[in-house]
Design a protein around this motif. Sequence first.
Motif, short mmCIF file in Angstrom:
data_model
loop_
_atom_site.label_atom_id
_atom_site.label_comp_id
_atom_site.label_asym_id
_atom_site.label_seq_id
_atom_site.Cartn_x
_atom_site.Cartn_y
_atom_site.Cartn_z
N TYR A 46 0.83 -1.20 0.00
CA TYR A 46 0.00 0.00 0.00
C TYR A 46 0.87 1.25 0.00
O TYR A 46 0.58 2.23 -0.71
N MET A 47 1.95 1.23 0.77
CA MET A 47 2.88 2.36 0.78
C MET A 47 3.43 2.60 -0.62
O MET A 47 3.51 3.74 -1.10
N VAL A 48 3.82 1.51 -1.29
CA VAL A 48 4.38 1.63 -2.63
C VAL A 48 3.34 2.19 -3.60
O VAL A 48 3.66 3.01 -4.47
N VAL A 49 2.10 1.75 -3.46
CA VAL A 49 1.03 2.27 -4.33
C VAL A 49 0.90 3.79 -4.16
O VAL A 49 0.73 4.52 -5.13
N LYS A 50 0.97 4.27 -2.91
CA LYS A 50 0.91 5.72 -2.67
C LYS A 50 2.05 6.43 -3.39
O LYS A 50 1.85 7.51 -3.98
N ILE A 51 3.23 5.83 -3.35
CA ILE A 51 4.39 6.44 -4.01
C ILE A 51 4.21 6.43 -5.52
O ILE A 51 4.51 7.42 -6.22
N ILE A 52 3.71 5.33 -6.08
CA ILE A 52 3.49 5.24 -7.53
C ILE A 52 2.46 6.26 -7.98
O ILE A 52 2.63 6.94 -9.01
N ILE A 53 1.39 6.41 -7.22
CA ILE A 53 0.36 7.40 -7.57
C ILE A 53 0.97 8.80 -7.60
O ILE A 53 0.70 9.60 -8.52
N GLU A 54 1.80 9.13 -6.62
CA GLU A 54 2.43 10.45 -6.59
C GLU A 54 3.37 10.62 -7.78
O GLU A 54 3.43 11.70 -8.38
N MET A 55 4.08 9.55 -8.14
CA MET A 55 5.00 9.63 -9.27
C MET A 55 4.24 9.85 -10.57
O MET A 55 4.65 10.65 -11.43
N VAL A 56 3.11 9.15 -10.74
CA VAL A 56 2.28 9.35 -11.92
C VAL A 56 1.72 10.77 -11.95
O VAL A 56 1.69 11.43 -13.00
N ARG A 57 1.29 11.26 -10.79
CA ARG A 57 0.78 12.64 -10.71
C ARG A 57 1.83 13.63 -11.18
O ARG A 57 1.53 14.58 -11.93
N MET A 58 3.08 13.41 -10.74
CA MET A 58 4.16 14.30 -11.14
C MET A 58 4.38 14.23 -12.66
O MET A 58 4.57 15.27 -13.31
#
Length: 524
Positions: free
Chosen positions: A350-362
């Motif tokens: 779940y932590m990694v998913v949060k990071i991936i979402i932020e990376m996609v947002r960027m």
Amino acid sequence: MASTSTPSLPLQTGARNTSFPSSPTTKPFHANLHFPFSLPLTQLIAPVKSSRTAKYNEVVMDEEMDKIRRLQNGSDVRGVAVEGERGRTVDLTPPAVEAIAESFGEWVISGLEKEEEVKVSLGRDPRISGASLSVAVFAGLARAGCLAFDMGLATTPACFMSTLLPPFLYDASIMIIVNAGNGSGGFFTWDVLDKLGADTFGSLNLHPDGMFPNHIPNPEDKVAMALTRAAVLENTADLGIVFDTDVDRSGVVDNARNPINGDKLIALMAAIVLREHSGATIVTDARTSLALTRFITDRGGHHCLYRVGYRNVIDKGVQLNEDGIETHLMMETSGHGALKENHFLDDGAYMVVKIIIEMVRMKLTGSEEGIGSLIKDLEEPLESIELRMNILSEPQHAKAKGAEAIETFRDYIKEGKLPGWELDSCGDCWVSDGCLVDSNDTPASIDAQMYRAKVSDDENGQHGWVHLRQSIHNPNIAVNMQSTIPGGCHSMTRVLRDRFLIESGMDKVLEITQIDDYAKSGCV
């Protein structure tokens, strides 16, 4: 990894019946095999009654009970299940596990007070002891009257989610390297990322192997991080992911091959969470740096330093929320992290998913910077060391001796015997006396003694800290130090040795070879 669960595949057990509704009618109960030892341990093994052998059986019973008690480590049950670890004998045996599981099942039944069958799901990671210990757990649960379900190879978060929610998915259009370390995390590649269109070519060690032939499955392991960094470089990936065995911890590598774990991972998650929840409190263990505290407060957050131990950190976040303090992230330097939005569960995926979402947002905003750019202004401590002191005692007395040494350390500081040393506290979260003592109306119980002292002098002001912690799992005391000035850790070690350990006589209770060697040479 055990939790009460909506069933998927029933096993043959001695449960009362196998007829039950497809969804639970009461709120599900979760336990993650953190067995409760508030229940009477006499329930674990039934004594044999005999007029001739009663006294003998009482002695045997006491010995067996003591062995089982020593398997308790904080909120977990831990031991050696397979021969081969130097200096340790097998103590986590199938009979002991079966007895504990039976007691656990009885506790669940008593706590839920349900009329219908109590259903418990059980998952395991690839460790080679999993199969035999799973059989023992199933036998104990069945004898208690629970209906047990085999989830097979499963992550700890998946076991928890078996009680709550159906799976959920996220989208991504990026290149990601996954290093599962031959643990349970390979699924994240083919069952999540691949199906969502991510390019995962070059991922490592995806297939479970309980012998872990390539490296220890641990986001703090240097080999694991080095291999993941090399794979990110070779494949020009946007992100590298390292999971531990059961995926309740994770670490990442950014597109510049920078490893992000420990304080850096906490800072990254704090940056993401504080963007979503302005002014929130972040709870961490007390081994984090002064720079991390500045990083969090500079972004409008509050930093609560608390006891080492991921359950301590997570439970503190739950308590703060109950007291009306918005606390959305609880994270330990080991990589264990939980979010309020995810049921306070330590879930590496779940932590990694949060990071991936932020990376996609960027990426969608046109940014060419990697995820590491979010923590580019996080300062690293100039010096950071960890040393160990073994407790010179029989195993059954080690915990008491360790507690005595650490309480003496606290007394020396409070009495001013270590000039410039002061017990730390954060001020906002009712945590005082070295980030250990809760001063609110409902203080949490203490599972192991530990204190953090901040260190100052006239020339440099506050320039470091020293943290002494009794190990929950082994008979030793960990000494962590950080300094912002050159030679600071060396200087603090000399003071610790000369002004505390030797002067107090604790050098007779503790084996201080590592302390002494570092104090003399300045080298670990």
